[in-house]
Design an enzyme around this catalytic site. Structure first.
Site, PDB file in Angstrom:
ATOM      1  N   SER A 161       0.802  -1.225   0.000  1.00 54.73           N
ATOM      2  CA  SER A 161       0.000   0.000   0.000  1.00 54.73           C
ATOM      3  C   SER A 161       0.836   1.277   0.000  1.00 54.73           C
ATOM      4  O   SER A 161       1.681   1.470  -0.855  1.00 54.73           O
ATOM      5  CB  SER A 161      -0.954  -0.039   1.192  1.00 54.73           C
ATOM      6  OG  SER A 161      -1.826   1.044   1.148  1.00 54.73           O
ATOM      7  N   HIS A 162       0.663   2.091   1.032  1.00 54.87           N
ATOM      8  CA  HIS A 162       1.319   3.395   1.127  1.00 54.87           C
ATOM      9  C   HIS A 162       2.686   3.296   1.811  1.00 54.87           C
ATOM     10  O   HIS A 162       3.363   4.300   1.978  1.00 54.87           O
ATOM     11  CB  HIS A 162       0.429   4.337   1.925  1.00 54.87           C
ATOM     12  CG  HIS A 162       0.072   3.728   3.254  1.00 54.87           C
ATOM     13  ND1 HIS A 162      -0.793   2.664   3.353  1.00 54.87           N
ATOM     14  CD2 HIS A 162       0.507   3.988   4.489  1.00 54.87           C
ATOM     15  CE1 HIS A 162      -0.880   2.300   4.616  1.00 54.87           C
ATOM     16  NE2 HIS A 162      -0.105   3.088   5.338  1.00 54.87           N
TER      17      HIS A 162
ATOM     18  N   LYS B 142      -1.682 -10.066  -0.611  1.00 53.94           N
ATOM     19  CA  LYS B 142      -3.052 -10.050  -0.125  1.00 53.94           C
ATOM     20  C   LYS B 142      -3.889 -10.974  -0.989  1.00 53.94           C
ATOM     21  O   LYS B 142      -3.627 -11.098  -2.189  1.00 53.94           O
ATOM     22  CB  LYS B 142      -3.556  -8.607  -0.268  1.00 53.94           C
ATOM     23  CG  LYS B 142      -4.771  -8.274   0.520  1.00 53.94           C
ATOM     24  CD  LYS B 142      -5.035  -6.778   0.447  1.00 53.94           C
ATOM     25  CE  LYS B 142      -5.761  -6.438  -0.822  1.00 53.94           C
ATOM     26  NZ  LYS B 142      -6.571  -5.234  -0.746  1.00 53.94           N
TER      27      LYS B 142
ATOM     28  N   ASP C  70      -2.074   6.554  -3.581  1.00 53.58           N
ATOM     29  CA  ASP C  70      -0.962   5.916  -2.873  1.00 53.58           C
ATOM     30  C   ASP C  70      -0.282   4.840  -3.709  1.00 53.58           C
ATOM     31  O   ASP C  70      -0.526   4.719  -4.917  1.00 53.58           O
ATOM     32  CB  ASP C  70      -1.459   5.328  -1.555  1.00 53.58           C
ATOM     33  CG  ASP C  70      -2.353   4.120  -1.760  1.00 53.58           C
ATOM     34  OD1 ASP C  70      -2.981   4.030  -2.830  1.00 53.58           O
ATOM     35  OD2 ASP C  70      -2.421   3.254  -0.871  1.00 53.58           O
TER      36      ASP C  70
ATOM     37  N   ASP D 191      -0.577   1.606  -4.181  1.00 54.58           N
ATOM     38  CA  ASP D 191      -1.367   0.654  -4.971  1.00 54.58           C
ATOM     39  C   ASP D 191      -2.672   1.236  -5.506  1.00 54.58           C
ATOM     40  O   ASP D 191      -3.497   0.503  -6.056  1.00 54.58           O
ATOM     41  CB  ASP D 191      -1.636  -0.616  -4.159  1.00 54.58           C
ATOM     42  CG  ASP D 191      -2.434  -0.349  -2.895  1.00 54.58           C
ATOM     43  OD1 ASP D 191      -2.316   0.756  -2.336  1.00 54.58           O
ATOM     44  OD2 ASP D 191      -3.170  -1.250  -2.451  1.00 54.58           O
TER      45      ASP D 191
ATOM     46  N   ASP E  69      -5.368   2.670  -4.055  1.00 54.56           N
ATOM     47  CA  ASP E  69      -6.691   2.615  -3.426  1.00 54.56           C
ATOM     48  C   ASP E  69      -6.975   3.799  -2.504  1.00 54.56           C
ATOM     49  O   ASP E  69      -8.121   4.117  -2.238  1.00 54.56           O
ATOM     50  CB  ASP E  69      -6.926   1.266  -2.703  1.00 54.56           C
ATOM     51  CG  ASP E  69      -5.861   0.935  -1.674  1.00 54.56           C
ATOM     52  OD1 ASP E  69      -4.945   1.744  -1.476  1.00 54.56           O
ATOM     53  OD2 ASP E  69      -5.944  -0.156  -1.064  1.00 54.56           O
ATOM     54  N   ARG E  70      -5.932   4.474  -2.039  1.00 55.02           N
ATOM     55  CA  ARG E  70      -6.162   5.639  -1.178  1.00 55.02           C
ATOM     56  C   ARG E  70      -6.218   6.919  -2.004  1.00 55.02           C
ATOM     57  O   ARG E  70      -5.703   6.962  -3.118  1.00 55.02           O
ATOM     58  CB  ARG E  70      -5.036   5.786  -0.158  1.00 55.02           C
ATOM     59  CG  ARG E  70      -4.975   4.645   0.813  1.00 55.02           C
ATOM     60  CD  ARG E  70      -3.903   4.877   1.848  1.00 55.02           C
ATOM     61  NE  ARG E  70      -3.963   3.832   2.857  1.00 55.02           N
ATOM     62  CZ  ARG E  70      -3.657   3.995   4.128  1.00 55.02           C
ATOM     63  NH1 ARG E  70      -3.232   5.169   4.553  1.00 55.02           N
ATOM     64  NH2 ARG E  70      -3.740   2.989   4.980  1.00 55.02           N
TER      65      ARG E  70
ATOM     66  N   GLU F  92     -11.321   6.766   7.529  1.00 56.07           N
ATOM     67  CA  GLU F  92     -10.461   7.910   7.853  1.00 56.07           C
ATOM     68  C   GLU F  92      -9.082   7.779   7.228  1.00 56.07           C
ATOM     69  O   GLU F  92      -8.386   8.758   7.040  1.00 56.07           O
ATOM     70  CB  GLU F  92     -10.350   8.086   9.371  1.00 56.07           C
ATOM     71  CG  GLU F  92      -9.891   6.856  10.169  1.00 56.07           C
ATOM     72  CD  GLU F  92      -8.445   6.461   9.960  1.00 56.07           C
ATOM     73  OE1 GLU F  92      -7.611   7.371   9.828  1.00 56.07           O
ATOM     74  OE2 GLU F  92      -8.169   5.242   9.916  1.00 56.07           O
ATOM     75  N   SER F  93      -8.673   6.539   6.918  1.00 58.63           N
ATOM     76  CA  SER F  93      -7.328   6.308   6.387  1.00 58.63           C
ATOM     77  C   SER F  93      -7.271   6.541   4.883  1.00 58.63           C
ATOM     78  O   SER F  93      -6.624   5.800   4.159  1.00 58.63           O
ATOM     79  CB  SER F  93      -6.892   4.880   6.724  1.00 58.63           C
ATOM     80  OG  SER F  93      -7.805   3.950   6.172  1.00 58.63           O
TER      81      SER F  93
ATOM     82  N   LYS G   1     -11.320   0.041  -1.895  1.00 62.06           N
ATOM     83  CA  LYS G   1     -11.367   1.492  -1.991  1.00 62.06           C
ATOM     84  C   LYS G   1     -10.663   1.891  -3.269  1.00 62.06           C
ATOM     85  O   LYS G   1      -9.837   1.132  -3.785  1.00 62.06           O
ATOM     86  CB  LYS G   1     -10.773   2.139  -0.762  1.00 62.06           C
ATOM     87  CG  LYS G   1      -9.368   1.704  -0.386  1.00 62.06           C
ATOM     88  CD  LYS G   1      -9.042   2.270   0.981  1.00 62.06           C
ATOM     89  CE  LYS G   1      -7.604   2.004   1.386  1.00 62.06           C
ATOM     90  NZ  LYS G   1      -7.473   0.741   2.142  1.00 62.06           N
TER      91      LYS G   1
ATOM     92  N   ARG H 168      -2.821   4.090  17.421  1.00 59.10           N
ATOM     93  CA  ARG H 168      -3.563   5.145  16.738  1.00 59.10           C
ATOM     94  C   ARG H 168      -4.591   5.715  17.706  1.00 59.10           C
ATOM     95  O   ARG H 168      -5.362   4.964  18.320  1.00 59.10           O
ATOM     96  CB  ARG H 168      -4.280   4.599  15.516  1.00 59.10           C
ATOM     97  CG  ARG H 168      -3.353   4.008  14.460  1.00 59.10           C
ATOM     98  CD  ARG H 168      -4.023   4.112  13.085  1.00 59.10           C
ATOM     99  NE  ARG H 168      -3.409   3.255  12.082  1.00 59.10           N
ATOM    100  CZ  ARG H 168      -2.274   3.529  11.435  1.00 59.10           C
ATOM    101  NH1 ARG H 168      -1.600   4.622  11.720  1.00 59.10           N
ATOM    102  NH2 ARG H 168      -1.813   2.712  10.504  1.00 59.10           N
TER     103      ARG H 168
HETATM  104  C1  G16 Z   1      -5.548  -0.802   5.000  1.00 56.97           C
HETATM  105  C2  G16 Z   1      -6.963  -1.261   5.058  1.00 56.97           C
HETATM  106  C3  G16 Z   1      -7.850  -0.157   5.547  1.00 56.97           C
HETATM  107  C4  G16 Z   1      -7.349   0.386   6.866  1.00 56.97           C
HETATM  108  C5  G16 Z   1      -5.895   0.795   6.740  1.00 56.97           C
HETATM  109  C6  G16 Z   1      -5.262   1.196   8.059  1.00 56.97           C
HETATM  110  O1  G16 Z   1      -5.412   0.184   4.015  1.00 56.97           O
HETATM  111  O2  G16 Z   1      -7.425  -1.676   3.796  1.00 56.97           O
HETATM  112  O3  G16 Z   1      -9.132  -0.670   5.677  1.00 56.97           O
HETATM  113  O4  G16 Z   1      -8.103   1.477   7.247  1.00 56.97           O
HETATM  114  O5  G16 Z   1      -5.141  -0.276   6.240  1.00 56.97           O
HETATM  115  O6  G16 Z   1      -5.226   0.095   8.898  1.00 56.97           O
HETATM  116  P1  G16 Z   1      -4.449   0.130  10.283  1.00 56.97           P
HETATM  117  O7  G16 Z   1      -5.046   1.274  11.050  1.00 56.97           O
HETATM  118  O8  G16 Z   1      -4.739  -1.201  10.882  1.00 56.97           O
HETATM  119  O9  G16 Z   1      -2.994   0.389   9.999  1.00 56.97           O
HETATM  120  P2  G16 Z   1      -4.232   0.129   2.958  1.00 56.97           P
HETATM  121  O10 G16 Z   1      -4.456   1.292   2.051  1.00 56.97           O
HETATM  122  O11 G16 Z   1      -2.971   0.249   3.794  1.00 56.97           O
HETATM  123  O12 G16 Z   1      -4.367  -1.196   2.292  1.00 56.97           O
END
Ligand code: G16
Length: 568
Positions: free
Chosen positions: A138-139, A151, A302, A304, A306-307, A389-390, A401, A521
């Site tokens: 991801s990010h 995944k 980001d 991949d 999705d964000r 929120e993320s 997303k 968090r």
């Molecule tokens: C993933 C999940 C999201 C989640 C985020 C943060 O996003 O797909 O649903 O909100 O991680 O998760 P955590 O608070 O457990 O670090 P991504 O974009 O990283 O795949």
């Protein structure tokens, strides 16, 4: 990249290999003996680890074999792709060889191994595939010192549910061997079909299916006319996977001038940058948008894809607000003109979207953190939109997303309303009230200290109601648990919630995506109905809630940290 992993695995397995299994003349499966790794428990979104962890002999193979053992994919179609980060091409060759050994009929793979996360979801759905493997962290940063991830997505196109991920984890603990079809690396640069044993490997254009889907959701003619009228935008792809998608959509289809997409070439290390579209890592975009004569709309995605981050002139839209604004204005896009079935947000996401849902007379669901929890609600048509929120927003068009979808949604709103990002936001607050919001992250604290904070809070829960902290009074406190309304599955211990009488809330949980130690968090919010008090700095507006949260949780006492490492 040479196919080091399988070669290494074969070398390592030479002594312990359970032997070659020959079926017919063409199929040659090698079974390699292995032993379990104890740390392959998937987190919020698949298995994310530092690259050197993934580079251990058998590490990728063990996890992939566990997926293949748990998912019933023999004779079916599997989609494979990733965000192009370091190890992407290496892992894909291993997955192809192992998927062929598992008897998968067809593997659809993006050219050069590239597919954004929402594109994987779109392709799974378009092709009626049984599942997909997404390679991304991801990010998180990429490169030899960065992170990597694997995944598994199910047939609905979304992250596999918790029960499946748990079964995969349990399989990793018992694994004794994995199987692959030996052979040279496949050329993934050329579109078309090849065969690997009995399996068809089909290399597809990574953007085609996704772009075609976007054209069914939005009025591209209208958006093209809007951009032709002189409205300017910037999209920062952060040297990550969305560059080719953004260029195909914003520049080629919608006619935005070349250069609208910044950092559009995906790089294995994201150019050394952190591909996280937040105010810290997208600071240049935010600065540009705040300068005189700047474009009226900025956005970023980001690693991949999705964000998303939405930026106006001199302001950044909080993801929780973005979800609420999109929900309130979704009818402006053709696909959502008939209204929304319902909406959902993850528990730590602000309650702004609930206020919109109430006004629209639709249901708002509160789920645990993790996109996988939206899947059943979307499949059952209980919701049309959802977000977190993320920096994640999405709809029922896929089961992930979707960053570019969110940007097209905002572009539609801007085109139809003819107002600026700032005007739209301020009007939204005037209508629904503002939920001031911030997330304080305490990164890389020792795991035990992170757990001590959450366990400490859990112990305090019964005595919290009525307690006065600073100028606030605790109204209620609990630990969030979720019962999926569709399949009845229960997820316990999904975060500590403290509600204050003054319309404020503090939420505490441990991140499930970090790769080093624990990240605590702390999510803070406070509601403000009075328009004359809706333009405060959010740090100032949330100061009392932040202080109360720190005091109740005793973060400094338990971790030694005086303050957060990141405020998002
Ligand atoms: C993933 C999940 C999201 C989640 C985020 C943060 O996003 O797909 O649903 O909100 O991680 O998760 P955590 O608070 O457990 O670090 P991504 O974009 O990283 O795949």
């Amino acid at each position: 990249m040479p196919h080091e992993g399988a070669a290494r695995a074969l070398r390592a397995g030479a002594a312990g290999a359970a032997g070659l299994v020959r079926r017919g003349e063409r199929l040659l499966i090698t079974k390699v003996a292995t032993t379990p790794f104890k740390d392959q428990r998937p987190g919020t979104s698949g298995l994310r680890k530092a690259v050197p962890v993934y580079q251990q002999p058998h590490y990728i193979e063990n996890f992939v074999q566990a997926i293949l053992d748990v998912a019933d994919l023999r004779g079916k179609t599997l989609v494979v792709g990733g965000d192009g980060r370091f190890l992407n091409d290496h892992a894909i060759q291993i997955i192809l060889q192992m998927a062929a050994a598992a008897g998968i009929a067809r593997i659809v793979v993006g050219r050069d191994g590239i597919l954004s996360t929402p594109a994987v979801s779109a392709v799974i759905r378009a092709r009626g595939a049984a599942g997909g493997i997404v390679l991304s962290a991801s990010h998180n940063p990429g490169g030899p010192e960065g992170d990597f991830g694997i995944k598994y997505n199910a047939a609905n196109g979304g992250p596999a549910p918790e029960s499946v991920m748990q079964a995969i984890y349990e399989r990793t603990l018992a694994i004794e061997s994995y199987s692959l079809v030996q052979g040279p690396d496949l050329d993934l640069a050329r579109l078309g079909e090849t065969k690997l044993a009995d399996t068809v490997v089909e290399v597809v254009d990574p953007v085609e299916t996704y772009v075609a889907l976007m054209e069914t959701l939005f009025d591209f003619g209208r958006l093209k006319a809007f951009l032709a009228s002189g409205f300017r935008m910037r999209f920062d792809a952060m040297s990550a996977v969305t560059g080719p998608y953004a260029k195909a959509i914003f520049e080629d289809r919608l006619g935005a001038p070349a250069g609208t997409v910044l950092n559009g070439k995906p790089l294995p290390d994201f150019g050394g940058h952190h591909p996280d579209p937040n105010p810290v890592h997208a600071v240049e975009l935010i600065r540009e948008l705040a300068s005189p004569g700047a474009p009226g709309f900025g956005a970023a995605s980001d690693g991949d894809g999705d964000r998303n981050l939405i930026v106006g002139n001199g302001l950044v839209v909080a993801p929780s607000d973005s979800l609420a604004v999109i929900a309130a204005n979704a009818h402006l896009a053709p696909a959502y003109a008939g209204g929304l079935a319902g909406v959902a947000r993850s528990m730590p996401t602000s309650r702004a979207v609930d206020r919109v849902a109430e006004r629209l007379g639709i249901r708002s669901y509160e789920t645990p953190t993790g996109w996988k929890f939206f899947g059943n609600l979307l499949d059952a048509d209980r919701i049309t939109l959802c977000g977190e929120e993320s920096a994640g927003t999405g709809s029922n068009h896929v089961r992930e997303k979707d960053g570019i979808w969110a940007v097209l949604m905002w572009l539609t709103i801007l085109a139809e309303r003819g107002e600026s990002v700032g005007e739209i936001l301020r009007q939204h607050w005037a209508t629904f009230g503002r939920d001031y919001y911030a997330r304080h992250d305490y990164e890389e604290v020792p795991t035990e200290a992170g757990e001590a904070v959450i366990n400490g809070l859990r112990g305090l829960l019964p005595g919290l109601p009525g307690r006065k902290v600073g100028g606030l009074t605790v109204a209620a406190a609990d630990e969030f648990a979720y019962t999926d309304p569709v399949d009845g599955s229960v997820s316990q211990r999904q975060g500590i919630r403290i509600f204050f009488e003054e319309g404020a809330r503090a939420v505490f949980r441990l991140s499930g995506t970090g790769t080093s130690g624990a990240t605590i968090r702390v999510y803070l919010e406070r509601y403000e109905a009075d328009p004359s008090r809706q333009n405060l700095d959010s740090g100032e507006a949330l100061a009392a809630v932040a202080a109360a949260a720190r005091e109740i949780a005793d973060i400094q006492g338990k971790t030694g940290r005086a303050g957060p490492t990141v405020i998002a």
